[in-house]
Design a protein around this motif. Structure first.
Motif, PDB file in Angstrom:
ATOM      1  N   LEU A  37      81.423  10.003  -2.193  1.00  0.00           N
ATOM      2  CA  LEU A  37      81.374  11.406  -1.765  1.00  0.00           C
ATOM      3  C   LEU A  37      82.775  11.908  -1.417  1.00  0.00           C
ATOM      4  CD1 LEU A  37      78.129  11.438   0.427  1.00  0.00           C
ATOM      5  CD2 LEU A  37      78.454  12.501  -1.820  1.00  0.00           C
ATOM      6  N   LYS A  38      83.545  11.067  -0.737  1.00  0.00           N
ATOM      7  CA  LYS A  38      84.925  11.435  -0.407  1.00  0.00           C
ATOM      8  C   LYS A  38      85.763  11.549  -1.682  1.00  0.00           C
ATOM      9  CE  LYS A  38      84.859   9.200   4.128  1.00  0.00           C
ATOM     10  NZ  LYS A  38      85.296   8.022   4.908  1.00  0.00           N
ATOM     11  N   TYR A  39      85.529  10.621  -2.605  1.00  0.00           N
ATOM     12  CA  TYR A  39      86.259  10.615  -3.883  1.00  0.00           C
ATOM     13  C   TYR A  39      85.995  11.900  -4.672  1.00  0.00           C
ATOM     14  CZ  TYR A  39      86.934   9.372  -8.834  1.00  0.00           C
ATOM     15  OH  TYR A  39      87.282   9.372 -10.163  1.00  0.00           O
ATOM     16  N   LYS A  45      94.070  14.828  -9.354  1.00  0.00           N
ATOM     17  CA  LYS A  45      95.514  14.763  -9.599  1.00  0.00           C
ATOM     18  C   LYS A  45      96.255  14.066  -8.451  1.00  0.00           C
ATOM     19  CE  LYS A  45      95.448  19.001 -12.338  1.00  0.00           C
ATOM     20  NZ  LYS A  45      95.861  20.434 -12.390  1.00  0.00           N
ATOM     21  N   LYS A  46      95.615  14.035  -7.271  1.00  0.00           N
ATOM     22  CA  LYS A  46      96.255  13.435  -6.109  1.00  0.00           C
ATOM     23  C   LYS A  46      96.015  11.917  -6.032  1.00  0.00           C
ATOM     24  CE  LYS A  46      96.050  17.588  -3.242  1.00  0.00           C
ATOM     25  NZ  LYS A  46      95.555  18.162  -1.971  1.00  0.00           N
ATOM     26  N   ILE A  47      95.164  11.409  -6.936  1.00  0.00           N
ATOM     27  CA  ILE A  47      94.843   9.978  -6.937  1.00  0.00           C
ATOM     28  C   ILE A  47      95.585   9.301  -8.084  1.00  0.00           C
ATOM     29  CG2 ILE A  47      92.996   8.252  -7.112  1.00  0.00           C
ATOM     30  CD1 ILE A  47      91.070  10.378  -6.064  1.00  0.00           C
ATOM     31  N   GLU A  48      96.520   8.443  -7.750  1.00  0.00           N
ATOM     32  CA  GLU A  48      97.296   7.756  -8.782  1.00  0.00           C
ATOM     33  C   GLU A  48      96.514   6.591  -9.383  1.00  0.00           C
ATOM     34  OE1 GLU A  48     101.108   6.567  -7.352  1.00  0.00           O
ATOM     35  OE2 GLU A  48     101.616   8.551  -6.589  1.00  0.00           O
ATOM     36  N   ASN A  49      95.847   5.817  -8.567  1.00  0.00           N
ATOM     37  CA  ASN A  49      95.097   4.642  -9.022  1.00  0.00           C
ATOM     38  C   ASN A  49      93.682   4.734  -8.463  1.00  0.00           C
ATOM     39  OD1 ASN A  49      93.938   2.047  -9.265  1.00  0.00           O
ATOM     40  ND2 ASN A  49      95.953   1.098  -9.344  1.00  0.00           N
TER      41      ASN A  49
END
Length: 198
Positions: A37-39, A45-49
């Motif tokens: 849910l948080k994901y 774009k703010k998540i690199e991996n």
């Protein structure tokens, strides 16, 4: 990769991590769902991996959950003061005796011998899993899983086991455990039940 593809890909791994940390599948599923849910609320774009992000999120959820449980347990034990509570129990009281008989009857109807023994010592007397491992000669992870399974069975209304049991013997052993902290009779009784069923 889309959100749904990542959820499908990483869900088994995350659930495995959460279960290893918590020892209960129901709680593990909740922690993974919360992480997803948080994901879903974060800009991709703010998540690199993505994998690392989800693992860290689930791990943090589990640690927070364990800390919360530990704090609640500490607050409860401080407020209840168990030694004083046990001293005040009137084992000759008909109401208490009937309530205990009803509780033991439910445990016998819904749980098998091993589940019942683990659940009673863990939830009723706060035995550690290391101790349960030695008492029942089962691996610690297996003990955790059995306690979790027992909780789930007790939450359901269906009854699997319906054989009779010696409530007098159980009551006496339970009374001794509460009164003077002597668990020998209770543990022997729980182990004897497993042998009778085999």
């Amino acid at each position: 990769m889309t959100h749904s593809a990542n959820i499908t890909l990483y869900q088994p791994l995350l659930q495995s991590i959460a279960f290893k940390m918590l020892g209960c599948m129901h709680d593990a599923e909740d922690m993974v769902q919360d992480a997803f849910l948080k994901y879903l609320a974060v800009d991709p774009k703010k998540i690199e991996n993505t994998k690392a992000y989800l693992i860290r999120s689930v791990t943090n959820n589990c640690l927070n959950h364990l800390n919360s449980l530990k704090q609640k347990k500490k607050e409860y034990l401080e407020s209840v003061k168990l030694p004083e509570l046990f001293e005040k129990i009137d084992f000759s009281s008909l109401d208490f005796r009937q309530e205990l008989d009803a509780m033991l009857s439910v445990l016998h109807k819904k749980l098998g011998p091993l589940e019942r023994g683990l659940y009673l010592l863990r939830e009723g007397f706060d035995f550690e899993y290391d101790e349960l491992q030695q008492i029942f000669n089962k691996k610690k992870d297996h003990c955790r899983q059995m306690v979790c399974r027992a909780k789930e069975k007790l939450a359901r209304e269906t009854e699997k086991f319906t054989y009779s049991f010696d409530s007098e013997k159980y009551f006496s052993a339970f009374q001794k455990a509460c009164s003077d902290g002597n668990f020998d009779d209770l543990i022997n009784h729980l182990n004897d039940e497993q042998k009778e069923i085999k």
